[in-house]
Scaffold this active site. Structure first.
Site, PDB file in Angstrom:
ATOM      1  N   ASP A   1     -10.894   2.861   3.418  1.00 42.82           N
ATOM      2  CA  ASP A   1     -11.294   1.453   3.283  1.00 42.82           C
ATOM      3  C   ASP A   1     -12.801   1.306   3.025  1.00 42.82           C
ATOM      4  O   ASP A   1     -13.252   0.248   2.594  1.00 42.82           O
ATOM      5  CB  ASP A   1     -10.958   0.680   4.571  1.00 42.82           C
ATOM      6  CG  ASP A   1      -9.650  -0.090   4.483  1.00 42.82           C
ATOM      7  OD1 ASP A   1      -9.290  -0.511   3.369  1.00 42.82           O
ATOM      8  OD2 ASP A   1      -9.006  -0.283   5.537  1.00 42.82           O
TER       9      ASP A   1
ATOM     10  N   GLN B   1      -4.951  -1.725   9.290  1.00 43.27           N
ATOM     11  CA  GLN B   1      -4.854  -3.017   8.622  1.00 43.27           C
ATOM     12  C   GLN B   1      -5.528  -4.090   9.489  1.00 43.27           C
ATOM     13  O   GLN B   1      -5.265  -4.196  10.681  1.00 43.27           O
ATOM     14  CB  GLN B   1      -3.371  -3.363   8.381  1.00 43.27           C
ATOM     15  CG  GLN B   1      -3.131  -4.616   7.564  1.00 43.27           C
ATOM     16  CD  GLN B   1      -3.676  -4.545   6.151  1.00 43.27           C
ATOM     17  OE1 GLN B   1      -3.719  -3.488   5.533  1.00 43.27           O
ATOM     18  NE2 GLN B   1      -4.112  -5.677   5.630  1.00 43.27           N
TER      19      GLN B   1
ATOM     20  N   LYS C   1       0.838  -1.205   0.000  1.00 42.79           N
ATOM     21  CA  LYS C   1       0.000   0.000   0.000  1.00 42.79           C
ATOM     22  C   LYS C   1       0.873   1.254   0.000  1.00 42.79           C
ATOM     23  O   LYS C   1       0.601   2.213  -0.727  1.00 42.79           O
ATOM     24  CB  LYS C   1      -0.946  -0.022   1.209  1.00 42.79           C
ATOM     25  CG  LYS C   1      -2.057  -1.056   1.060  1.00 42.79           C
ATOM     26  CD  LYS C   1      -2.862  -1.299   2.330  1.00 42.79           C
ATOM     27  CE  LYS C   1      -3.878  -2.427   2.063  1.00 42.79           C
ATOM     28  NZ  LYS C   1      -4.710  -2.736   3.254  1.00 42.79           N
TER      29      LYS C   1
HETATM   30  N1  GUN Z   1      -7.348  -6.963   5.585  1.00 43.58           N
HETATM   31  C1  GUN Z   1      -7.766  -7.696   4.521  1.00 43.58           C
HETATM   32  N2  GUN Z   1      -8.312  -6.890   3.590  1.00 43.58           N
HETATM   33  C2  GUN Z   1      -8.235  -5.635   4.081  1.00 43.58           C
HETATM   34  C3  GUN Z   1      -8.628  -4.368   3.569  1.00 43.58           C
HETATM   35  O1  GUN Z   1      -9.179  -4.216   2.480  1.00 43.58           O
HETATM   36  N3  GUN Z   1      -8.360  -3.312   4.371  1.00 43.58           N
HETATM   37  C4  GUN Z   1      -7.774  -3.437   5.586  1.00 43.58           C
HETATM   38  N4  GUN Z   1      -7.588  -2.352   6.302  1.00 43.58           N
HETATM   39  N5  GUN Z   1      -7.408  -4.586   6.089  1.00 43.58           N
HETATM   40  C5  GUN Z   1      -7.629  -5.681   5.324  1.00 43.58           C
END
Ligand code: GUN
Length: 287
Positions: free
Chosen positions: A127, A104, A60
Site C-alpha cells: 500500500d 484494508q 483485489k
Molecule cells: N481504504 C481505502 N483506500 C485504501 C487503500 O488504498 N488501501 C487500503 N489498505 N485500504 C484502503
C-alpha cells in the site's frame, strides 16, 4: 449531434481501459518470473465486515488471480484486538511465502491505525503507507508508492497529458492521497499547490490549475466555477448519491464542457488503484 457526442468522448480519460492495459502487462511479467521460479502472494487482512471494504477486498483478490499471483485473505472479527492484529502481521512479516501485506482501511475504532501501518514490514508494504516508504517517496528514493496517486500519474502519462511545468492544484491533504499525490506531481516537475478545507479563496486557486486533482471527499463539490477553461480534471472521490448512483468530488455534468480532459466516476481513478496495487505486488516479489 453524433459529432458532439464523439467530441465529448475524446475528453473522457478511460481508467477502465488503462487499468486493464497495466494488468495485462503485469500478467506477462508475472508469467516470466514464474519461469524463473519467482512467485508471490498477497495477504489481505480485513477487520470487521464493512460491505464497501468487502467489495474492495474481493476485487483485489480477483486482480491477483488475473495477473497470476497468489492471495490469502484474513477476515477478522469486528472486535479483534490490537494485539491479535499485530500478532498476525508479525507472522506474515516472517512468512517467506507472503510477499505483500495489506490491511484494508478503515479499521474499527479499538485499532490504532498508525501502529498497524508501522508494524507491516516496509518491504511487504504494497500500500506504500509505512513512514519508511512515505519518506523514500519524499526523498526520491525507491520504495512503494501509495496506489491511488500512482494511478493518477499513470492515467495522465498514458493519456499523453504533459505534466512538466504545469500548474497543478491538489485539493485534499490525506496521507493516502493528497500528500503523496502532491509529491508525485512535484517529481514530474509540475508546480504544485495543495489546497484543503482551511484554504482561503479556494475557487480562485483552483481556477489557476492546468491540472486539477480533487480528493476532497465531498460529493459533486467541484463544479465548473472551480475550473479553468481547458483544464485537465482528475476526480479521486467516490460517493453513493441519494439516487444510489456513484458520483465523485467533481460535478461531472457541470465540469465536462469546460475541460480538456476529465476522469469519470466510476471508471476513472477507481480501477487504477487496484492496477497500481498489482504493480506494487509484482515489485515486491521481484525483491
Ligand atoms: N481504504 C481505502 N483506500 C485504501 C487503500 O488504498 N488501501 C487500503 N489498505 N485500504 C484502503
Amino acid at each position: 449531434m453524433e459529432h458532439s457526442a464523439s467530441m465529448a468522448n475524446e475528453k473522457i480519460i478511460d481508467g477502465k481501459r488503462i487499468s486493464q492495459e497495466i494488468k495485462d502487462e503485469l500478467k506477462v511479467q508475472v508469467a516470466k518470473l514464474k519461469e524463473q521460479g519467482i512467485e508471490g502472494c498477497l495477504a489481505v487482512i480485513q477487520v470487521g465486515a464493512d460491505p464497501a471494504s468487502s467489495v474492495y477486498v474481493r476485487n483485489k483478490k480477483r486482480a491477483c488471480a488475473y495477473i497470476g499471483i497468489g492471495s490469502r485473505s484474513y477476515e477478522l472479527e469486528e472486535d479483534t484486538t490490537q494485539e491479535q492484529l499485530l500478532e498476525l502481521i508479525g507472522q506474515l512479516n516472517n512468512d517467506p511465502a507472503v510477499t505483500g501485506i495489506l490491511v484494508q482501511l478503515p479499521v474499527p475504532k479499538q485499532i490504532d491505525e498508525q501502529q498497524i501501518i508501522q508494524a507491516i514490514s516496509p518491504a511487504k508494504d504494497v500500500d506504500g503507507f509505512h513512514p519508511q516508504n512515505v519518506g523514500a517517496l519524499v526523498s526520491g528514493l525507491p520504495g512503494f508508492v501509495s496506489c491511488t496517486p500512482a494511478g493518477v500519474i499513470q492515467l495522465l502519462k498514458r493519456s499523453g497529458i504533459p505534466i512538466e511545468g504545469k500548474n497543478c492544484v491538489v485539493i485534499g491533504r490525506s496521507n493516502i492521497v493528497g500528500k503523496p499525490m502532491a509529491v508525485l506531481m512535484l517529481r514530474e516537475n509540475a508546480t504544485v499547490t495543495i489546497a484543503h478545507s482551511k484554504t482561503r479563496d479556494l475557487k480562485e486557486i483552483c481556477r489557476r490549475a492546468d491540472i486539477l486533482i480533487a480528493a476532497v471527499g465531498k460529493p459533486r463539490m467541484i463544479d465548473a466555477s472551480y475550473i479553468k477553461e481547458g483544464a485537465v480534471v482528475i476526480d479521486v472521490g467516490i460517493h453513493r448519491g441519494e439516487d444510489q448512483k456513484l458520483c465523485g468530488d467533481v460535478d461531472y455534468d457541470s465540469a465536462v464542457s469546460h475541460v480538456q480532459a476529465i476522469t469519470p466516476v466510476p471508471g476513472g481513478v477507481g480501477p487504477m488503484t487496484i492496477a497500481m496495487l498489482m504493480n506494487n505486488c509484482v515489485e515486491a516479489l521481484m525483491r
